[in-house]
Design a protein around this motif. Structure first.
Motif, short mmCIF file in Angstrom:
data_model
loop_
_atom_site.label_atom_id
_atom_site.label_comp_id
_atom_site.label_asym_id
_atom_site.label_seq_id
_atom_site.Cartn_x
_atom_site.Cartn_y
_atom_site.Cartn_z
N ALA A 123 42.67 7.04 19.02
CA ALA A 123 42.79 8.02 17.95
C ALA A 123 41.66 7.85 16.93
O ALA A 123 41.28 6.73 16.59
N LYS A 124 41.14 8.97 16.45
CA LYS A 124 40.15 8.91 15.37
C LYS A 124 40.83 8.40 14.10
O LYS A 124 41.94 8.80 13.79
N PRO A 125 40.19 7.50 13.38
CA PRO A 125 40.84 6.95 12.18
C PRO A 125 40.96 7.98 11.07
O PRO A 125 40.12 8.87 10.93
N SER A 126 42.02 7.87 10.29
CA SER A 126 42.16 8.65 9.07
C SER A 126 41.59 7.83 7.93
O SER A 126 41.51 6.60 8.00
N ILE A 127 41.18 8.50 6.85
CA ILE A 127 40.54 7.79 5.76
C ILE A 127 41.45 7.75 4.53
O ILE A 127 42.27 8.63 4.30
N LYS A 128 41.27 6.67 3.74
CA LYS A 128 41.94 6.54 2.46
C LYS A 128 41.13 7.26 1.38
O LYS A 128 40.00 7.70 1.63
N ASP A 129 41.68 7.34 0.19
CA ASP A 129 41.03 8.08 -0.89
C ASP A 129 39.65 7.51 -1.24
O ASP A 129 38.77 8.25 -1.69
N ASN A 130 39.49 6.19 -1.05
CA ASN A 130 38.23 5.55 -1.42
C ASN A 130 37.30 5.35 -0.23
O ASN A 130 36.32 4.61 -0.32
#
Length: 313
Positions: A21-28
């Motif tokens: 799965a492609k990673p999801s990103i955090k706000d930072n």
């Protein structure tokens, strides 16, 4: 997305291409479409031992190794202020920790990246990460103009950056290298290259202000002999010394330290500036395709790399 994964501890043959799965990103964080990856002994050695893998990555399998990337930003977190979609960036992601760099896409904290200089390729940018950061974080603020320094293993990943950085700081640079690499280390700034096959550095050097060691063992032990009184040594390995060497340390009032490199956008931007002004230039020893990660690891394991091994996507 495609990634190189490790299902269990073992040799390079255990690395294989997989769909994850492609990673999801955090706000930072930003999402980087990776174009080039740099390999390090820190990538290569842990894969052989479950104990080491568990310590670095936890017990979850498979794991995605690596920390050093260069690529293009495709997504930007809501708190990110320094980057935008389309920016070319490079950095060492989440070290110490889990970087998941052997992948088509990597989620990276804004605080670990810098914008790529216009005068370098993705391959050159990826090369100027963990090894260059190690050299910079050891030398910066500790080297003065005119200091006599000794860089052990000057043709290696850390060593070839350390020579250039120390030279840019105005030091007189001694280094150890094999005869076949003498021309290389002198071409990048070494003032004195000692062929370790033909000479013992501890027999020919004295009054050294600063030693950078990446080898440990007897090399570390003998390095204390060449330091002047009050001199400093930094090693990337265990700094424990035998009793006779510790006696020298005490007698000469030496400072013996070890260091673990850490991710830093501030330091990456320092390296960016040095790449831009030509103070440093990475040497790319060999380049491999993404699907050839196993032979790329094998090449690093030989311990004969001059500069850096790069994998491209």
């Amino acid at each position: 997305m495609k990634a190189i994964v490790l299902e269990k501890a073992g040799g390079p043959e255990n690395l294989h291409l997989a769909e994850v799965a492609k990673p999801s990103i955090k706000d930072n964080e930003v999402l980087v479409a990776v174009k080039a990856i740099s390999l390090n002994p820190a990538d290569v050695k842990p894969k052989y031992q479950d104990k080491m893998l568990n310590m670095m990555y936890g017990e979850k399998r498979p794991v995605i190794l690596g920390w050093d990337i260069a690529g293009t930003i495709t997504e930007v977190g809501t708190d990110v202020t320094n980057f935008k979609i389309g920016d070319k960036v490079f950095g060492m992601v989440n070290f110490p920790g889990v970087g998941n760099a052997y992948a088509e896409f990597v989620a990276a904290p804004e605080a670990h990246l810098a914008t790529m200089p216009d005068n370098v390729s993705f391959e050159e940018a990826a090369a100027t990460t963990l090894a260059a950061l190690t050299a910079l974080q050891i030398l910066e603020g500790r080297i003065n103009k005119g200091d006599k320094v000794l860089i052990q293993a000057g043709s290696g990943g850390v060593g070839h950056f350390a020579i250039q950085i120390a030279k840019a700081m105005g030091a007189f640079v001694n280094t150890t290298a094999s005869a076949k690499n003498t021309a290389f280390v002198t071409s990048i700034g070494a003032d004195n290259a000692i062929d370790y096959h033909a000479q013992k550095f501890e027999d020919v050097l004295t009054d050294i202000d600063f030693v950078l060691d990446t080898l440990g063992g007897k090399v570390l032990e003998n390095s204390v002999k060449v330091l002047k009184e009050g001199g400093t040594l930094f090693t990337t390995l265990d700094k424990d010394l035998p009793e006779d060497a510790n006696a020298i340390v005490a007698d000469k009032k030496l400072s013996i330290n070890n260091i673990l490199v850490h991710s830093s956008a501030e330091d990456m931007n320092t390296l960016k500036g040095m790449l831009e002004n030509g103070s440093i230039k990475p040497n790319i020893y060999k380049t491999f395709a993404f699907e050839d990660m196993a032979p790329a690891h094998t090449e690093v394991e030989k311990g004969r790399t001059v500069g850096k091994i790069i994998v491209t996507i």
